[in-house]
Motif scaffolding. Structure first.
Motif, short mmCIF file in Angstrom:
data_model
loop_
_atom_site.label_atom_id
_atom_site.label_comp_id
_atom_site.label_asym_id
_atom_site.label_seq_id
_atom_site.Cartn_x
_atom_site.Cartn_y
_atom_site.Cartn_z
N LYS A 302 0.83 -1.21 0.00
CA LYS A 302 0.00 0.00 0.00
C LYS A 302 0.86 1.26 0.00
CE LYS A 302 -4.07 2.02 2.23
NZ LYS A 302 -5.13 1.83 3.23
N ILE A 303 1.95 1.26 0.77
CA ILE A 303 2.85 2.41 0.77
C ILE A 303 3.45 2.62 -0.62
CG2 ILE A 303 5.06 3.30 1.63
CD1 ILE A 303 4.42 1.99 4.32
N ALA A 304 3.92 1.56 -1.23
CA ALA A 304 4.53 1.67 -2.56
C ALA A 304 3.53 2.19 -3.58
CB ALA A 304 5.07 0.31 -3.01
N HIS A 305 2.28 1.73 -3.50
CA HIS A 305 1.24 2.20 -4.42
C HIS A 305 1.00 3.70 -4.24
CE1 HIS A 305 -2.97 3.04 -5.60
NE2 HIS A 305 -2.66 2.29 -6.64
N THR A 306 0.90 4.14 -2.98
CA THR A 306 0.64 5.55 -2.71
C THR A 306 1.80 6.42 -3.16
OG1 THR A 306 -0.74 4.99 -0.79
CG2 THR A 306 0.12 7.23 -0.90
N MET A 307 3.03 6.02 -2.86
CA MET A 307 4.19 6.82 -3.24
C MET A 307 4.31 6.92 -4.75
SD MET A 307 7.04 5.71 -0.40
CE MET A 307 8.13 7.11 -0.76
N THR A 308 4.01 5.85 -5.44
CA THR A 308 4.05 5.88 -6.90
C THR A 308 2.98 6.80 -7.46
OG1 THR A 308 4.93 3.62 -6.97
CG2 THR A 308 3.92 4.47 -8.98
N ALA A 309 1.76 6.70 -6.92
CA ALA A 309 0.65 7.52 -7.41
C ALA A 309 0.90 9.00 -7.23
CB ALA A 309 -0.64 7.10 -6.71
N LEU A 310 1.58 9.37 -6.14
CA LEU A 310 1.80 10.79 -5.83
C LEU A 310 3.21 11.26 -6.20
CD1 LEU A 310 0.02 11.12 -2.37
CD2 LEU A 310 -0.94 11.27 -4.67
N ASP A 311 4.02 10.35 -6.77
CA ASP A 311 5.41 10.68 -7.10
C ASP A 311 6.12 11.24 -5.87
OD1 ASP A 311 7.69 10.86 -8.58
OD2 ASP A 311 7.12 12.66 -9.69
N ALA A 312 5.89 10.57 -4.74
CA ALA A 312 6.41 11.04 -3.46
C ALA A 312 7.82 10.52 -3.21
CB ALA A 312 5.49 10.62 -2.32
N ASP A 313 8.57 11.30 -2.45
CA ASP A 313 9.96 10.96 -2.13
C ASP A 313 10.09 10.32 -0.75
OD1 ASP A 313 11.54 12.73 -4.35
OD2 ASP A 313 9.74 13.75 -3.63
N ARG A 314 9.09 10.54 0.09
CA ARG A 314 9.23 10.09 1.48
C ARG A 314 7.87 9.66 2.02
NH1 ARG A 314 11.86 13.91 6.17
NH2 ARG A 314 10.63 13.18 7.95
N PHE A 315 7.91 8.66 2.86
CA PHE A 315 6.70 8.22 3.56
C PHE A 315 7.03 8.10 5.04
CE2 PHE A 315 3.77 5.30 5.51
CZ PHE A 315 2.55 5.63 4.92
N ASP A 316 6.19 8.74 5.87
CA ASP A 316 6.31 8.63 7.32
C ASP A 316 5.05 7.98 7.88
OD1 ASP A 316 8.66 9.99 7.03
OD2 ASP A 316 8.15 11.67 8.33
N LEU A 317 5.24 6.90 8.61
CA LEU A 317 4.13 6.21 9.25
C LEU A 317 3.90 6.80 10.64
CD1 LEU A 317 2.19 3.65 8.97
CD2 LEU A 317 3.86 2.51 10.46
N LYS A 318 2.68 7.31 10.86
CA LYS A 318 2.30 7.77 12.19
C LYS A 318 1.92 6.51 12.97
CE LYS A 318 -0.03 9.74 15.65
NZ LYS A 318 -0.81 9.04 16.68
N TYR A 319 2.86 6.00 13.76
CA TYR A 319 2.79 4.63 14.24
C TYR A 319 2.06 4.43 15.56
CZ TYR A 319 6.53 5.96 17.46
OH TYR A 319 7.26 6.56 18.44
N ALA A 320 1.87 5.44 16.35
CA ALA A 320 1.20 5.28 17.65
C ALA A 320 -0.21 5.86 17.53
CB ALA A 320 1.97 6.02 18.74
N MET A 321 -1.18 5.12 18.06
CA MET A 321 -2.56 5.58 17.95
C MET A 321 -3.36 5.04 19.13
SD MET A 321 -5.17 5.25 14.72
CE MET A 321 -3.79 5.52 13.65
N GLY A 322 -3.98 5.94 19.87
CA GLY A 322 -4.72 5.48 21.03
C GLY A 322 -3.78 4.97 22.10
N ARG A 323 -4.26 4.04 22.89
CA ARG A 323 -3.47 3.56 24.02
C ARG A 323 -2.89 2.17 23.78
NH1 ARG A 323 -7.49 6.26 28.61
NH2 ARG A 323 -6.73 8.38 28.26
N LEU A 324 -2.35 1.98 22.59
CA LEU A 324 -1.66 0.73 22.28
C LEU A 324 -0.54 0.50 23.31
CD1 LEU A 324 -1.36 1.00 18.41
CD2 LEU A 324 -2.40 -0.91 19.63
N SER A 325 -0.33 -0.75 23.66
CA SER A 325 0.69 -1.06 24.67
C SER A 325 2.09 -0.82 24.09
CB SER A 325 0.56 -2.50 25.13
OG SER A 325 0.81 -3.40 24.06
N GLU A 326 3.02 -0.59 24.99
CA GLU A 326 4.39 -0.30 24.60
C GLU A 326 5.00 -1.44 23.79
OE1 GLU A 326 7.78 2.07 24.35
OE2 GLU A 326 5.78 2.55 25.09
N ASP A 327 4.70 -2.69 24.14
CA ASP A 327 5.29 -3.80 23.39
C ASP A 327 4.76 -3.86 21.96
OD1 ASP A 327 2.76 -4.52 24.40
OD2 ASP A 327 3.24 -6.65 24.39
N LYS A 328 3.49 -3.49 21.75
CA LYS A 328 2.94 -3.46 20.39
C LYS A 328 3.55 -2.33 19.57
CE LYS A 328 -1.45 -5.62 21.67
NZ LYS A 328 -2.91 -5.42 21.89
#
Length: 350
Positions: A302-328
Motif C-alpha cells: 500500500k505504501i509503494a502504491h501511494t508513493m508511486t501515485a503521488l510521485d512522493a519521495d518520502r513516507f512517514d508512518l504515524k505509528y502510535a494511535m490510542g493507548r496501544l501497549s508499549e510492546d505493540k
C-alpha cells in the motif's frame, strides 16, 4: 558512444508520533511523563534499526502531551548518531517564527545537522486559545509568520514588518546554521497551502489521514507545476499517514481497532465528526483508505502504491494511535524498519 545512466531515485522512510498516551503490558495507561520518556526510547530504537527520520507532532492535549517536541528530539539527538530528527508539525500560527527557528537551529547544532522542521497552520487548534490567538486570524497568522520564518532562514540580519507580531529592524538572529535546515510545509488538502509551499521553495508534506490517498495526486501535480513556473528545481514530497504493523493482517486489526475506536470516540466530542464503525475502519485500511494497517507485506504494497501515485519521495508512518501497549508499539517499529521498508524499496526499485 557511451550512455550516461542516472542513478536510481532513493526514497526515505520515517516514523511520526504525537506522543500518544500508550500503556504498560497490563493495560495501565502511562502518565504524561511516562509517555514522553517512552518516545525518547522509541526514537533511539528507530535509529538503531536504520529508519531515516523520526518526527514528533506538536499537540497540547491529555491524549497527546507533546507541546515541546523539540526538547524531546534534543534528548534523542544526544543518544543517536544518524537518524534525521524533526517535527511532524510545528503549529507556526500560534508560535513565534523567530523562536521556532532558534529551537530548530539549536537542535541542528546538537544533532550535527540532522534537524528539519515541518510548519503547519494547525488542524488541531487547541494551541490558539492556549496562547491567546483568535481563530478568525487563522490564515493571516500563518501567511505572515511563514514569511518571517523564510526571512530568518536566509541567515542575514532581518528587517520585517507585519500585522501579527512586532516588527524587526536589522535584527541579528542566533544561533546561525552551519548545516542546512530542511523546511517542510504541512498540508491537509488545501491547494492554496500547496502554492504557498511552492512560492517559498519549501518541501511539501501531505497529511493524508482520511479517504483515498490518490485524491491528493492533483495537489502533488500542482506543487510540481508551481515549482517549475517559479524557477525552482524539484523539491521533495512527503506523506504522513497513520498505521500499525503486526505479524498478520488480522493481528494488526485486532491490535488497533479497540484503541482506534476509543481515540476517535473521544476526539469526536471535540471535533464533531462521526464515530467510526468497524465497517468504516475496514474501508480505511483497504486499498482506498488512508490507514496503513496489516502485515509487513500488506502495508509495504500500500505504501509503494501511494508513493508511486503521488510521485512522493518520502513516507512517514504515524505509528502510535490510542493507548496501544508499549510492546505493540515496539513490534510495530521493528517490523516497519526490518520488513516493511526493505519491501517498499524493492517495489520502488531503489
Amino acid at each position: 558512444m557511451s550512455t550516461v545512466t542516472e542513478p536510481p531515485h532513493t526514497h526515505t522512510f520515517g516514523l511520526d508520533t504525537f506522543g500518544d498516551i500508550s500503556s504498560a503490558a497490563d493495560g495501565t495507561p502511562y502518565t504524561h511523563a511516562d509517555a514522553i520518556r517512552s518516545v525518547v526510547e522509541q526514537g533511539v530504537l528507530a535509529d538503531e534499526l536504520g529508519i531515516d527520520n523520526f518526527s514528533i507532532g506538536e499537540h497540547h492535549t491529555d491524549d497527546f502531551p507533546m507541546p515541546a517536541g523539540d526538547v524531546v528530539l534534543g534528548a534523542i539527538a544526544a543518544r543517536t548518531s544518524r537518524i534525521g530528527l524533526g517535527s511532524a508539525v510545528t503549529v507556526l500560527s500560534s508560535d513565534d517564527p523567530v523562536r521556532v527557528f532558534q529551537r530548530y537551529s539549536t537542535l541542528n547544532a546538537i544533532s550535527g545537522g540532522r534537524a528539519e522542521v515541518t510548519l503547519g497552520r494547525g488542524s488541531s487548534t487547541e494551541s490558539f486559545p492556549l496562547f491567546g490567538y483568535d481563530l478568525a486570524d487563522y490564515n493571516v497568522l500563518f501567511e505572515e509568520k511563514l514569511n518571517l520564518f523564510a526571512e530568518v532562514l536566509k541567515g542575514d540580519r532581518v528587517t520585517w514588518q507585519g500585522t501579527v507580531r512586532p516588527s524587526l529592524r536589522d535584527q541579528e538572529i542566533v544561533p546561525g546554521l552551519d548545516a542546512p535546515l530542511p523546511v517542510w510545509v504541512g498540508v491537509g488538502g488545501n491547494p492554496n497551502s500547496v502554492l504557498r509551499a511552492a512560492r517559498y521553495g519549501f518541501n511539501l508534506r501531505l497529511a493524508i489521514i482520511g479517504g483515498s490517498p490518490t485524491r491528493f495526486r492533483p495537489l502533488a501535480q500542482l506543487y510540481f507545476r508551481a515549482l517549475g513556473q517559479l524557477g525552482f528545481g524539484r523539491r521533495p514530497i512527503g506523506i504522513h499517514s497513520p498505521g500499525h504493523v503486526a505479524e498478520t493482517d488480522e493481528q494488526a486489526i485486532d491490535d488497533l481497532w479497540p484503541d482506534y475506536l476509543d481515540l476517535m470516540t473521544r476526539m469526536s466530542r471535540v471535533r464533531g465528526f462521526a464515530i467510526p464503525t468497524k465497517e468504516m475502519f475496514r474501508h480505511e485500511i483497504g486499498p482506498e483508505g488512508s490507514l496503513y494497517v496489516g502485515s509487513p507485506t500488506t502495508v509495504a504494497q500500500k505504501i509503494a502504491h501511494t508513493m508511486t501515485a503521488l510521485d512522493a519521495d518520502r513516507f512517514d508512518l504515524k505509528y502510535a494511535m490510542g493507548r496501544l501497549s508499549e510492546d505493540k508499539l515496539r513490534t510495530n517499529i521493528e517490523l516497519y524498519a526490518t520488513e516493511v521498508v526493505p519491501r517498499v524499496r524493492k517495489l520502488l526499485g531503489d
